[in-house]
Write a protein that holds these residues in place. Structure first.
Motif, PDB file in Angstrom:
ATOM      1  N   PRO A 109     -31.570 -13.114 -13.317  1.00  0.00           N
ATOM      2  CA  PRO A 109     -32.725 -14.019 -13.343  1.00  0.00           C
ATOM      3  C   PRO A 109     -32.372 -15.472 -13.643  1.00  0.00           C
ATOM      4  N   ARG A 110     -31.162 -15.749 -14.162  1.00  0.00           N
ATOM      5  CA  ARG A 110     -30.767 -17.138 -14.405  1.00  0.00           C
ATOM      6  C   ARG A 110     -29.861 -17.689 -13.307  1.00  0.00           C
ATOM      7  N   SER A 111     -29.638 -16.910 -12.258  1.00  0.00           N
ATOM      8  CA  SER A 111     -28.723 -17.357 -11.203  1.00  0.00           C
ATOM      9  C   SER A 111     -29.239 -18.628 -10.525  1.00  0.00           C
ATOM     10  N   LEU A 123     -33.772 -24.540  -4.222  1.00  0.00           N
ATOM     11  CA  LEU A 123     -33.619 -23.090  -4.329  1.00  0.00           C
ATOM     12  C   LEU A 123     -34.934 -22.374  -4.628  1.00  0.00           C
ATOM     13  N   HIS A 124     -36.049 -23.095  -4.625  1.00  0.00           N
ATOM     14  CA  HIS A 124     -37.333 -22.436  -4.879  1.00  0.00           C
ATOM     15  C   HIS A 124     -37.587 -21.411  -3.777  1.00  0.00           C
ATOM     16  N   PRO A 125     -38.122 -20.234  -4.128  1.00  0.00           N
ATOM     17  CA  PRO A 125     -38.353 -19.201  -3.107  1.00  0.00           C
ATOM     18  C   PRO A 125     -39.221 -19.647  -1.943  1.00  0.00           C
ATOM     19  N   GLY A 149     -31.206 -11.704  -2.519  1.00  0.00           N
ATOM     20  CA  GLY A 149     -32.259 -10.952  -3.191  1.00  0.00           C
ATOM     21  C   GLY A 149     -33.109 -11.929  -3.972  1.00  0.00           C
ATOM     22  N   ALA A 150     -34.103 -11.420  -4.667  1.00  0.00           N
ATOM     23  CA  ALA A 150     -34.992 -12.306  -5.426  1.00  0.00           C
ATOM     24  C   ALA A 150     -34.202 -13.139  -6.425  1.00  0.00           C
ATOM     25  N   ASP A 151     -33.194 -12.527  -7.056  1.00  0.00           N
ATOM     26  CA  ASP A 151     -32.379 -13.224  -8.053  1.00  0.00           C
ATOM     27  C   ASP A 151     -30.898 -13.083  -7.738  1.00  0.00           C
TER      28      ASP A 151
END
Length: 201
Positions: A109-111, A123-125, A149-151
């Protein structure tokens, strides 16, 4: 770092919300078209292998263990996770460049927070969705990355700049509680072009 493989050492560098792992595609080829006919042959091949052409999809393509990343007009990176490669059209140049890159998979989650400190890319989704690809400057080094992936992010770093770039990532990960071998924080100066000789008359 003469006796230390930086990508292997970095693979032990886990922190809160972060993990680093080597990513080793079986093969990486740079594909290039050089004319309208060549570009048409490339698009036809893409449809046959991936079910769509990059220009139509507007994004990366995947099929089986293959990924196709659009790096520039008429330029692609074909990344194979297995040794099985599809036949390529004779009208398209294919240059093997597996040995020219070091692969890194960054997860957790901090990647995104870590990459945002170093990479000049949004890098915002909403801007880089899962599966999307970007070429960006990471500490002045041109890298290819895909949101896997998401993260999770898969990065390809040029081998000649890998030690410097991995050192930058390790340095940035200190904020997230990473415990790092001091050798990883040795960040050599990135390779530079030789000065051009000139004379004033």
């Amino acid at each position: 770092m003469a006796d230390l493989n930086p990508i292997e050492a970095l693979s032990t560098l886990d922190a809160e919300g972060l993990s680093f792992r080597p990513w080793r595609p079986a093969a990486i080829l740079q594909l290039a078209a050089w004319s309208e006919d060549s570009a048409a042959a490339l698009a036809t091949w893409e449809r046959g292998v991936f079910g769509a052409a990059v220009a139509e999809a507007g994004a990366t393509l995947t099929a089986g263990g293959l990924r196709l990343w659009p790096t520039a007009p008429w330029r692609r990176l074909l990344i194979a996770e297995t040794d099985a490669l599809p036949d390529l059209p004779a009208e398209v140049a294919a240059v093997p460049c597996t040995g020219g890159f070091t692969g890194l998979r960054l997860d957790g989650p901090r990647s995104r927070d870590l990459l945002a400190k170093l990479a000049a890319v949004d890098l915002h989704p909403d801007m880089l969705a899962e599966g999307d690809f970007a070429t960006a400057r990471l500490e002045h080094v041109r890298v290819h990355l895909q949101r896997a992936g998401a993260d999770a992010f898969d990065l390809l770093l040029p081998v000649s700049y890998a030690e410097f770039t991995l050192g930058a990532l390790a340095d940035a990960a200190l904020e997230f509680g990473a415990r790092i071998d001091p050798a990883l924080l040795h960040r050599p100066t990135p390779p530079q072009e030789s000065p051009r000789a000139f004379s004033l008359k």
